[in-house]
Design a protein around this motif. Structure first.
Motif, mmCIF file in Angstrom:
data_model
loop_
_atom_site.group_PDB
_atom_site.id
_atom_site.type_symbol
_atom_site.label_atom_id
_atom_site.label_comp_id
_atom_site.label_asym_id
_atom_site.label_seq_id
_atom_site.Cartn_x
_atom_site.Cartn_y
_atom_site.Cartn_z
ATOM 1 N N CYS A 1 0.850 -1.196 0.000
ATOM 2 C CA CYS A 1 0.000 0.000 0.000
ATOM 3 C C CYS A 1 0.880 1.239 0.000
ATOM 4 C CB CYS A 1 -0.917 0.004 1.217
ATOM 5 S SG CYS A 1 -2.069 -1.379 1.260
ATOM 6 N N GLY A 2 0.823 1.994 -1.082
ATOM 7 C CA GLY A 2 1.634 3.185 -1.245
ATOM 8 C C GLY A 2 2.682 2.972 -2.318
ATOM 9 N N ALA A 3 2.648 3.784 -3.368
ATOM 10 C CA ALA A 3 3.561 3.614 -4.501
ATOM 11 C C ALA A 3 4.555 4.749 -4.596
ATOM 12 C CB ALA A 3 2.774 3.489 -5.809
ATOM 13 N N GLY A 4 5.015 5.231 -3.429
ATOM 14 C CA GLY A 4 6.176 6.087 -3.435
ATOM 15 C C GLY A 4 7.405 5.218 -3.652
ATOM 16 N N ASP B 1 -2.888 -12.388 1.389
ATOM 17 C CA ASP B 1 -2.378 -13.084 2.570
ATOM 18 C C ASP B 1 -1.610 -12.150 3.501
ATOM 19 O OD1 ASP B 1 -3.353 -15.580 1.725
ATOM 20 O OD2 ASP B 1 -1.598 -15.893 0.449
ATOM 21 N N GLY B 2 -1.242 -10.967 3.009
ATOM 22 C CA GLY B 2 -0.506 -10.022 3.832
ATOM 23 C C GLY B 2 -0.484 -8.652 3.194
ATOM 24 N N CYS B 3 -0.062 -7.663 3.977
ATOM 25 C CA CYS B 3 -0.103 -6.275 3.513
ATOM 26 C C CYS B 3 1.070 -5.510 4.111
ATOM 27 C CB CYS B 3 -1.432 -5.634 3.922
ATOM 28 S SG CYS B 3 -1.528 -3.845 3.672
ATOM 29 N N LEU B 4 1.769 -4.751 3.270
ATOM 30 C CA LEU B 4 2.832 -3.848 3.724
ATOM 31 C C LEU B 4 2.343 -2.420 3.561
ATOM 32 C CD1 LEU B 4 5.769 -3.174 4.583
ATOM 33 C CD2 LEU B 4 6.367 -3.231 2.148
ATOM 34 N N TRP B 5 2.432 -1.634 4.633
ATOM 35 C CA TRP B 5 1.996 -0.240 4.609
ATOM 36 C C TRP B 5 3.227 0.664 4.499
ATOM 37 C CZ3 TRP B 5 -3.011 1.003 4.179
ATOM 38 C CH2 TRP B 5 -3.361 2.357 4.277
ATOM 39 N N THR B 6 3.296 1.463 3.420
ATOM 40 C CA THR B 6 4.470 2.321 3.206
ATOM 41 C C THR B 6 4.118 3.782 3.049
ATOM 42 O OG1 THR B 6 4.456 2.200 0.763
ATOM 43 C CG2 THR B 6 5.540 0.399 1.951
#
Length: 394
Positions: free
Chosen positions: A145-148, A223-228
């Motif tokens: 999540c987040g395309a910086g 199955d999982g999520c990374l928040w950036t």
């Protein structure tokens, strides 16, 4: 100047260690460096840790050994600007200071979207990154999540190192939209080559254990999520009554001193440093020169001399696209793109050079008073995302 001056540096990241070593090299002051962890964290390479790669471990005590820097492990829980002391979780009594250097850095802000704190991984610390690496081994699908630039580097690293995992990149804006059109096109081609699904123009409104909800009500399973996306700075300075901006960064004058408390210097992501083009955004590229400049100005202050204004212009936006590819967008001083860019293996070598381990730089700083301009091209990744944001840290 006497050798009884006490300089306290809060935070032992890139900027904190460099400032502490710089002050110790230039002065006879007693420097205390406080950090919650006893090992140095290479934040620029946290996405590698999160995909299971092993990086060298460096103990902070070893980095400052045989200098006038004393390392204290613990959390700074409060700053008393009237008494000029800081309370540390592991100390029975507060640590006094004549000069305070605020180098607490920043972290990804998960507070603005429900469920992000509970269910999303971040690249805020090595322990969380290692848990994500373990999670990836049992995953078949994963969201970033987040395309910086942080999100892009993480997504490409996951896709390359875990080719059986379906990676989706979610963002309100286009990935790396600050780049020039040709560099941007190359980056988008790399995302496609690695099989990454890009969904721009979407907003995550809730993070759940098995996926996320979007603003139109759609549920995206994973199955999982990374928040950036989004940046936050610790509230220490604000709670202490030091002048901060809306994100909690200390507002500095041109010499990097606090505008409200001249005995306080701020560097890196935790400082709101204004230049002719605006307030600098968080990046190692600007943070390391600010640390070297602050160290030089602190030495001047201890000799009774006026500080010199900090001047900084950006040079590049280097982005890893896995271990085998990269794109480097060269920029004007205000971080807008020039026509020049490089890609492929040459870009990989360039990126590895400018973002290599700072340990050799720290070693030089123990022996030499490095001028900030020598360090101006180090790093370069923006510490901001494009999904839900802004600037929390220490």
């Amino acid at each position: 100047m006497t050798d009884t001056k006490q300089v306290l540096v809060i935070g032992a990241g890139y900027t904190g260690v460099l400032t502490a070593l710089g002050v110790a090299r230039r002065t006879k002051a007693r420097v205390t460096l406080v950090n919650p962890w006893d090992t140095f964290t290479e934040r620029l390479r946290m996405h590698q840790t999160a995909t299971g790669q092993r990086l060298a471990a460096h103990r902070i005590a070893d980095l400052v050994r045989d200098t006038r820097v004393t390392f204290v492990q613990g959390w700074v829980t409060g700053i008393d600007t009237a008494a000029r002391t800081a309370t540390v979780s592991t100390m029975d009594s507060p640590i006094p200071y004549d000069i305070l250097v605020y180098a607490v850095g920043s972290t990804t802000d998960t507070s603005r979207v429900p469920g992000a704190t509970e269910h999303a991984f971040t690249l805020n610390d090595p322990d969380t990154a290692r848990r994500m690496a373990d999670h990836l081994t049992a995953s078949r699908s994963f969201l970033v999540c987040g395309a910086g630039l942080t999100g892009i580097e993480a997504a490409t690293e996951i896709a390359e190192s875990h080719p059986d995992v379906r990676v989706t990149l979610l963002s309100r804006g286009e990935p790396a939209e600050m780049m020039g059109p040709k560099a941007h096109a190359y980056l988008m081609g790399a995302l496609e080559r690695l099989g990454i699904t890009v969904r721009s123009g979407v907003t995550v409104t809730k993070v759940l254990p098995d996926g996320v909800e979007l603003d139109d009500g759609e549920f995206v399973a994973a199955d999982g999520c990374l928040w950036t996306t989004g940046v936050s700075v610790a509230p220490l300075a604000t709670r202490a009554g030091i002048a901060t901006d809306a994100t909690g960064r200390i507002v500095t004058d041109p010499t990097l001193r606090s505008v409200s408390h001249p005995e306080v210097w701020a560097v890196g992501d935790a400082a709101a440093i204004r230049q002719a083009y605006g307030v600098m955004h968080g990046t190692c590229q600007s943070g390391i020169p600010s640390a070297a400049h602050a160290a030089a100005n602190i030495a001047r202050a201890l000799r009774g001399k006026a500080g010199r204004p900090f001047r900084f212009g950006y040079v590049h936006q280097p982005v890893s696209l896995g271990r085998k590819d990269a794109v480097i967008q060269f920029t004007f001083g205000d971080d807008t793109p020039r026509r020049w860019f490089i890609t492929g293996r040459l870009a990989v070598r360039y990126k590895e050079t400018v973002s290599s381990s700072p340990i050799p730089t720290f070693g030089l700083s123990r022996r030499l008073a490095l001028p900030p301009r020598i360090l101006a091209t180090t790093g370069g990744r923006r510490n901001r995302g494009t999904l839900a944001g802004p600037p929390a840290g220490y």
